[in-house]
Design an enzyme around this catalytic site. Structure first.
Site, PDB file in Angstrom:
ATOM      1  N   LYS A 144     -54.556 -28.747   7.104  1.00  0.00           N
ATOM      2  CA  LYS A 144     -55.230 -28.628   8.405  1.00  0.00           C
ATOM      3  C   LYS A 144     -54.755 -27.337   9.060  1.00  0.00           C
ATOM      4  O   LYS A 144     -53.681 -27.285   9.661  1.00  0.00           O
ATOM      5  CB  LYS A 144     -54.850 -29.854   9.260  1.00  0.00           C
ATOM      6  N   GLY A 190     -44.842 -26.483  13.282  1.00  0.00           N
ATOM      7  CA  GLY A 190     -45.426 -26.307  14.607  1.00  0.00           C
ATOM      8  C   GLY A 190     -44.388 -26.482  15.695  1.00  0.00           C
ATOM      9  O   GLY A 190     -43.192 -26.337  15.460  1.00  0.00           O
ATOM     10  N   GLU A 250     -43.218 -30.378  20.686  1.00  0.00           N
ATOM     11  CA  GLU A 250     -43.998 -31.440  21.330  1.00  0.00           C
ATOM     12  C   GLU A 250     -44.947 -32.071  20.316  1.00  0.00           C
ATOM     13  O   GLU A 250     -45.119 -33.292  20.276  1.00  0.00           O
ATOM     14  CB  GLU A 250     -44.808 -30.894  22.530  1.00  0.00           C
ATOM     15  N   GLY A 253     -44.508 -32.140  17.099  1.00  0.00           N
ATOM     16  CA  GLY A 253     -43.664 -32.897  16.168  1.00  0.00           C
ATOM     17  C   GLY A 253     -43.315 -34.263  16.729  1.00  0.00           C
ATOM     18  O   GLY A 253     -43.372 -35.276  16.022  1.00  0.00           O
ATOM     19  N   GLU A 312     -41.081 -28.905  10.510  1.00  0.00           N
ATOM     20  CA  GLU A 312     -40.456 -27.580  10.608  1.00  0.00           C
ATOM     21  C   GLU A 312     -40.872 -27.042  11.968  1.00  0.00           C
ATOM     22  O   GLU A 312     -42.022 -26.661  12.168  1.00  0.00           O
ATOM     23  CB  GLU A 312     -40.950 -26.675   9.476  1.00  0.00           C
ATOM     24  N   CYS A 371     -40.925 -18.224  14.166  1.00  0.00           N
ATOM     25  CA  CYS A 371     -39.966 -19.290  14.478  1.00  0.00           C
ATOM     26  C   CYS A 371     -38.529 -18.817  14.327  1.00  0.00           C
ATOM     27  O   CYS A 371     -37.643 -19.276  15.030  1.00  0.00           O
ATOM     28  CB  CYS A 371     -40.227 -20.496  13.598  1.00  0.00           C
ATOM     29  N   GLU A 425     -38.023 -21.791  23.876  1.00  0.00           N
ATOM     30  CA  GLU A 425     -38.679 -20.958  22.868  1.00  0.00           C
ATOM     31  C   GLU A 425     -39.927 -20.354  23.527  1.00  0.00           C
ATOM     32  O   GLU A 425     -40.936 -21.043  23.724  1.00  0.00           O
ATOM     33  CB  GLU A 425     -39.092 -21.791  21.651  1.00  0.00           C
TER      34      GLU A 425
HETATM   35  P1  NAD Z   1     -48.522 -26.391  17.541  1.00  0.00           P
HETATM   36  O1  NAD Z   1     -47.510 -27.476  17.472  1.00  0.00           O
HETATM   37  O2  NAD Z   1     -49.245 -26.191  18.797  1.00  0.00           O
HETATM   38  O3  NAD Z   1     -49.625 -26.554  16.413  1.00  0.00           O
HETATM   39  C1  NAD Z   1     -49.248 -26.683  15.064  1.00  0.00           C
HETATM   40  C2  NAD Z   1     -50.322 -27.446  14.334  1.00  0.00           C
HETATM   41  O4  NAD Z   1     -50.298 -28.802  14.775  1.00  0.00           O
HETATM   42  C3  NAD Z   1     -51.740 -26.939  14.577  1.00  0.00           C
HETATM   43  O5  NAD Z   1     -52.456 -26.967  13.368  1.00  0.00           O
HETATM   44  C4  NAD Z   1     -52.299 -27.966  15.538  1.00  0.00           C
HETATM   45  O6  NAD Z   1     -53.694 -28.085  15.461  1.00  0.00           O
HETATM   46  C5  NAD Z   1     -51.617 -29.222  15.044  1.00  0.00           C
HETATM   47  N1  NAD Z   1     -51.558 -30.329  16.001  1.00  0.00           N
HETATM   48  C6  NAD Z   1     -51.424 -30.259  17.341  1.00  0.00           C
HETATM   49  N2  NAD Z   1     -51.406 -31.498  17.868  1.00  0.00           N
HETATM   50  C7  NAD Z   1     -51.522 -32.367  16.840  1.00  0.00           C
HETATM   51  C8  NAD Z   1     -51.558 -33.784  16.741  1.00  0.00           C
HETATM   52  N3  NAD Z   1     -51.473 -34.576  17.819  1.00  0.00           N
HETATM   53  N4  NAD Z   1     -51.694 -34.352  15.535  1.00  0.00           N
HETATM   54  C9  NAD Z   1     -51.769 -33.577  14.427  1.00  0.00           C
HETATM   55  N5  NAD Z   1     -51.755 -32.230  14.454  1.00  0.00           N
HETATM   56  C10 NAD Z   1     -51.610 -31.631  15.657  1.00  0.00           C
HETATM   57  O7  NAD Z   1     -47.681 -25.136  17.082  1.00  0.00           O
HETATM   58  P2  NAD Z   1     -48.189 -23.680  17.034  1.00  0.00           P
HETATM   59  O8  NAD Z   1     -48.179 -23.230  18.448  1.00  0.00           O
HETATM   60  O9  NAD Z   1     -49.427 -23.586  16.206  1.00  0.00           O
HETATM   61  O10 NAD Z   1     -47.047 -22.947  16.208  1.00  0.00           O
HETATM   62  C11 NAD Z   1     -45.967 -22.397  16.829  1.00  0.00           C
HETATM   63  C12 NAD Z   1     -44.768 -23.289  16.658  1.00  0.00           C
HETATM   64  O11 NAD Z   1     -44.516 -23.469  15.265  1.00  0.00           O
HETATM   65  C13 NAD Z   1     -43.517 -22.666  17.216  1.00  0.00           C
HETATM   66  O12 NAD Z   1     -42.761 -23.636  17.867  1.00  0.00           O
HETATM   67  C14 NAD Z   1     -42.794 -22.162  15.983  1.00  0.00           C
HETATM   68  O13 NAD Z   1     -41.429 -22.021  16.144  1.00  0.00           O
HETATM   69  C15 NAD Z   1     -43.160 -23.200  14.975  1.00  0.00           C
HETATM   70  N6  NAD Z   1     -43.024 -22.668  13.599  1.00  0.00           N
HETATM   71  C16 NAD Z   1     -42.009 -23.129  12.823  1.00  0.00           C
HETATM   72  C17 NAD Z   1     -41.833 -22.633  11.524  1.00  0.00           C
HETATM   73  C18 NAD Z   1     -40.731 -23.128  10.641  1.00  0.00           C
HETATM   74  O14 NAD Z   1     -40.766 -22.881   9.447  1.00  0.00           O
HETATM   75  N7  NAD Z   1     -39.753 -23.826  11.184  1.00  0.00           N
HETATM   76  C19 NAD Z   1     -42.721 -21.668  11.032  1.00  0.00           C
HETATM   77  C20 NAD Z   1     -43.758 -21.212  11.870  1.00  0.00           C
HETATM   78  C21 NAD Z   1     -43.891 -21.746  13.155  1.00  0.00           C
END
Ligand code: NAD
Length: 495
Positions: free
Chosen positions: A192, A245, A248, A250, A267, A301, A401
């Site tokens: 997704k 992601g 919140e 997560g 992650e 991240c 962050e």
């Molecule tokens: P996000 O949490 O807003 O979105 C991530 C994904 O989750 C998107 O595809 C979104 O559509 C999906 N999503 C949102 N709500 C959902 C739900 N209720 N159910 C299922 N899926 C849902 O994060 P983002 O803003 O896209 O990414 C940035 C974040 O990701 C930052 O916090 C960053 O640190 C983190 N990140 C971590 C790593 C790592 O390897 N640790 C790598 C890249 C990014």
């Protein structure tokens, strides 16, 4: 690399013109039945294309197809060597279409095209190659049971159907790397992509279709997290949910998967400290910390977003760090000279400016902090590299962050204080230590609560073979290929 045409007559713009990007369902590229979502270019906020969104029936069909693939379908009968061959074939296709993928990532994700080639594509290709090898060579173990008539062996088995939810900040490399590990292990993947940046990954999905994977092995289902993501997370046919992601998201997903005791891998983010001791090579510390802080316009991240500097070197470090921050070329992601691009979207842009205002009110602004006024950059979501000094560790700029080009500098007196400040966070993704003393480097890197510690550099080297997991709220549920596998122990009585 082809020189891009900034006037938009470059034929690669045609990739957006052929109608909405399709979904990949049951081995076929089809139109989603729940309408379309817009692809917006962060460079000038223009809608440049659309992606198609699957409806509930198509999501159900995707899960059914994935289940068939792992529960006795053609994919489940592929050997590790077969899976490796398919991943290598996919790697060849990615290589052939590298320019096109980089173009889409630059336009839709706002990432400078040179960096996409050097980092995102390089990691993607490396991952496909590495996991192709891992598909064939998955090592088990054998222990001495103490009973000569009882033999032990262990083996790794696929978990089954894996839902991989991707972030917008690195749709291509995060998606390709995770997909390669999922498939190498023999799982079926439901991917997704994030609604904010999906073009490169949706083009990659077309290459997956071309590579010839058996139906059901890979399905790509874009759409809103709250709709498509949530429906797939809740589906009982999904064995494992993996999210890259925000914290919140997560938390929300964990609450849902807990109801089915479903395996969940997270992650998440980081607020990563760089510790610069007075004996460090200051030029190197400045360069690495600035690259660590501003790479991806701070939307990585693993970024170094907090810099702790020992007091005797503090003033000198500030001056050189500001000069380095001001030297970044910020501009059109399609210009090969650009080092930093815009931030990804309106919500992100507004959130970052709010933090900048807080920083201005509570600490000392050294550079950045005001909007660009030139016609090129003022049309997009551009934010200049921004540096705050004398930041109180409790200030939101040092705590949250921000996920933007904002770095907070704070002085410290001694090692104990530096470690305490560095570890005083709910995150634990990465950290850095800069010192010329190996004993300090050893002690401090051991004391830092982070899954990756960089000594006298920033960002890891060694590539995709190194599996890392964040400490505290930065990670949960395993790392590397093993997070997608079950570990089975077999005990055989020989007589
Ligand atoms: P996000 O949490 O807003 O979105 C991530 C994904 O989750 C998107 O595809 C979104 O559509 C999906 N999503 C949102 N709500 C959902 C739900 N209720 N159910 C299922 N899926 C849902 O994060 P983002 O803003 O896209 O990414 C940035 C974040 O990701 C930052 O916090 C960053 O640190 C983190 N990140 C971590 C790593 C790592 O390897 N640790 C790598 C890249 C990014």
């Amino acid at each position: 690399m082809t020189e891009p045409d900034l006037t938009r007559t470059d034929p690669r713009w045609d990739a957006f013109a052929g109608g909405p990007f399709p979904i990949l369902l049951d081995g076929r590229l089809v139109t989603g039945n729940a309408g379309t979502g817009d692809m917006v270019a962060p460079h000038d906020r223009r809608v440049v294309g659309q992606y198609s969104i699957p409806d509930t029936a198509q999501l159900q069909a995707a899960v059914t197809s994935a289940r068939r693939a792992v529960d006795g379908g053609e994919w489940s009968t592929c050997t590790g060597a077969d899976r490796g061959r398919l991943l290598r074939r996919l790697g060849e296709l990615v290589e052939q279409h590298a320019d096109e993928l980089a173009f889409l990532e630059a336009v839709d994700g706002g990432k400078p095209i040179s960096g996409v080639h050097d980092n995102d594509l390089a990691v993607s290709l490396e991952a496909l190659d590495y996991f192709a090898g891992r598909a064939s060579y998955q090592q088990g173990t054998a222990i001495d049971t103490g009973d000569p008539l009882v033999q032990h062996r262990s083996r790794w088995e696929p978990v089954g159907v894996v839902l991989e939810i991707l972030p917008w900040n690195g749709p291509l490399w995060t998606g390709v790397q995770r997909l390669a590990a999922i498939l190498a292990g023999g799982n079926a993947a439901l991917l997704k992509p994030a609604e904010l940046a999906s073009a490169s990954f949706l083009r990659f999905a077309q290459l997956v279709a071309e590579a010839g994977f058996p139906a059901g092995a890979v399905q790509v289902l874009p759409g809103k997290g709250s709709v498509v993501g949530q429906a797939l997370v809740a589906h009982p046919g999904v064995d494992l949910v993996s999210l890259t992601g925000g914290i919140e998201t997560g938390t929300r997903i964990l609450a849902q998967t807990a109801q089915q005791v479903k395996r969940t891998v997270l992650e998440l983010g980081g607020k990563n400290p760089s510790l610069v001791f007075a004996d460090a090579d200051l030029d190197a510390a400045v360069m690495w910390t600035a690259i660590g802080g501003f790479a991806g316009t701070g939307q990585v991240c693993a970024c170094a977003s907090r810099v702790l500097v020992q007091r005797p070197a503090y003033e000198e470090f500030l001056q050189r760090f500001v000069a380095f921050a001001e030297s970044f070329v910020v501009g059109d992601p399609l210009d090969p000279a650009s080092q930093l691009g815009p931030v990804n979207g309106a919500a992100q842009w507004e959130k970052i400016w709010q933090y900048v205002e807080t920083g201005k009110a509570e600490s000392k602004l050294l550079t950045g902090g005001t909007s660009y006024t030139d016609p090129g950059r003022s049309a997009g979501w551009y934010i200049p590299p921004t540096v705050f000094a004398d930041v109180d560790p409790a200030c939101p700029v040092a705590v949250d962050e921000i996920f933007g080009p904002v770095v907070a500098l704070t002085p410290f007196d001694d090692e104990a204080e530096a470690i305490a400040l560095a570890n005083d966070t709910r995150y634990g993704l990465t950290a850095g230590v800069f010192t010329s003393d190996v004993a300090t480097a050893g002690r401090v890197s051991d004391a830092l609560a982070a899954g990756q510690v960089f000594v006298n550099q920033w960002f890891g080297t060694g590539g995709v073979a190194i599996a890392s997991q964040g400490y505290k709220t930065s990670g949960l549920g395993g790392a590397g290929m093993e997070k997608y596998l079950h570990h089975k122990n077999v005990f055989t009585r020989l007589a």
